[in-house]
Design an enzyme around this catalytic site. Structure first.
Site, short mmCIF file in Angstrom:
data_model
loop_
_atom_site.label_atom_id
_atom_site.label_comp_id
_atom_site.label_asym_id
_atom_site.label_seq_id
_atom_site.Cartn_x
_atom_site.Cartn_y
_atom_site.Cartn_z
N ASP A 1 0.78 -1.28 -0.07
CA ASP A 1 -0.04 -0.04 0.03
C ASP A 1 0.74 1.43 0.04
O ASP A 1 2.06 1.15 0.42
CB ASP A 1 -0.90 0.12 1.17
CG ASP A 1 -0.10 0.06 2.57
OD1 ASP A 1 0.66 -0.98 2.75
OD2 ASP A 1 -0.66 0.62 3.56
N GLU B 1 -0.08 -1.05 5.77
CA GLU B 1 1.11 -0.23 6.70
C GLU B 1 0.78 1.06 7.06
O GLU B 1 1.17 1.36 7.99
CB GLU B 1 2.40 -0.70 6.28
CG GLU B 1 3.56 -0.52 7.13
CD GLU B 1 3.95 0.83 7.25
OE1 GLU B 1 4.90 1.17 7.96
OE2 GLU B 1 3.74 1.57 6.07
#
EC number: 3.5.1.18
Length: 375
Positions: A68, A133
């Site tokens: 991400d 994250e």
């Protein structure tokens, strides 16, 4: 520029994986890993995609990372569209180039080269990849680690590909991180008219001496591995917006970045004692997002230092500065944890970029670490 590391990085950047949306990045990585004999276990939780992959058995070296990225901001301010990777003057531009799709590509290509040269490697090589994250991180690495621990999965060494470097690849290696503890504090008073303060109880006035004493505390002096613990007030709110109303409540949010000299319980106890000393009426809520961890000199640190010295001819600094990373969750497994990744000068910024040659160098470093620990 024809290079498998650069090409894979570009393929990942083209997938706009705004946290926690993976946007197909993990499928790309999984295909590459399965092609060289990795067993892949998808471990999705809620809206987050994760996978755990392994090859071989025995002492385990895991590479950890996230697919991400943070939002690009105003796309018009980028020199090229943020999800259209472009190389200019040797720099690869695109959201996630440095944080951390370049590292992911370097890890996978390093694994491909390692397996080609060591098809019967003696240890186990693994990957732990998440799509959350950058945002809440509630359903990412922490959930995978909990599942692995519940079945007594072995993890000896873990290299996290976070962008640790400052000026050149490998000049800084993170061998630990500070803990992070947030306090959400509400001081209760009595709302009233500013012309009649005797009929009210101003929580801002009440809290001022407490806050003054709080910010003056020297929590510790740090140690040879960690800087001194720091406390910063992040948000403070009170009042109705009117100039004639004494507020009924004061909200203060403050965060501690703490070393191994303290525990979260020690910090909480000191804050609560200070609140009682000032005889405040309060409600408090704590959020511990990570304990401090440290990987002392050992096989993993030595292997990482060796790889950096071999390919970049510099001796890396071992630091524990900066924010938290998913390494805080992995350290719970008892693993040695180290972070080594590209230069972090442009992460989360407009025109995020990484030196393309650095990613090639990083892949060679990762491969050498594999060769030292699990060949």
């Amino acid at each position: 520029m024809s290079c498998p590391v650069i090409e894979l990085t570009q393929q990942l950047i083209r997938r706009p994986s705004l946290s926690p949306d993976d946007a197909g990045c993990q499928a790309l990585l999984i295909d590459r890993l399965q092609a060289i004999g990795f067993t892949v276990e998808r471990m999705d939780f809620a809206d987050t995609q994760n996978f755990w992959a392994w090859r071989g058995q025995g002492e385990t070296l895991a590479f950890a990372g996230h697919t991400d990225v943070v939002p690009p901001g105003d796309a018009d301010r980028w020199i090229n569209p943020p999800f259209e990777p472009t190389i200019r003057d040797g720099m690869l531009f695109g959201r996630g180039a440095a944080d951390m799709k370049g590292s992911l590509a370097a890890m996978v290509v390093a694994a491909e080269r390692f397996v080609a040269q060591h098809p019967n490697h003696t240890g186990r090589l693994a990957f732990l990849i998440t799509s959350d994250e950058e945002a809440s991180a509630h359903n990412g690495t922490v959930k995978v680690v909990e599942a692995l621990m519940a079945r007594n999965e072995r993890l000896d060494y873990c290299l996290v590909g976070e962008p640790s470097s400052i000026e050149v690849v490998g000049d800084v290696v993170k061998n630990g991180r500070r803990g992070s503890l947030t306090c959400n504090l509400t001081i209760h008073g009595v709302q009233g008219h500013v012309a009649y303060p005797h009929l009210a109880d101003n929580p801002v006035h009440r809290a001022a001496p407490f806050l003054n004493e709080l910010v003056a505390i020297e929590w510790d002096q740090g140690n040879e591995f960690f800087p001194a613990t720091s406390m910063q007030i992040a948000n403070i709110q009170a009042g109705t917006g009117s100039n004639n109303v004494i507020p009924g409540e004061l909200f203060v949010q403050f965060n501690f970045r703490f070393s191994t000299e303290l525990t979260d319980e020690m910090i909480k106890a000191q804050v609560l004692a200070l609140l009682e000393k000032h005889q405040l009426r309060y409600t408090v809520d704590w959020w511990l997002s990570g304990q401090p961890f440290l990987t002392a000199r050992g096989k993993l640190v030595d292997a990482v230092v060796n790889a950096v010295e071999h390919y970049n001819e510099i001796k890396p600094q071992l630091l524990t500065t900066g924010g938290t990373s998913d390494g805080r969750f992995i350290a719970r497994m008892g693993a040695q944890v180290v972070e080594l990744g590209p230069v972090n000068a442009t992460i989360h910024k407009i025109n995020e970029c990484v030196n393309a040659a650095d990613l090639q160098l990083l892949a060679r470093m990762y491969q050498r670490i594999m060769e030292q620990l699990v060949a």
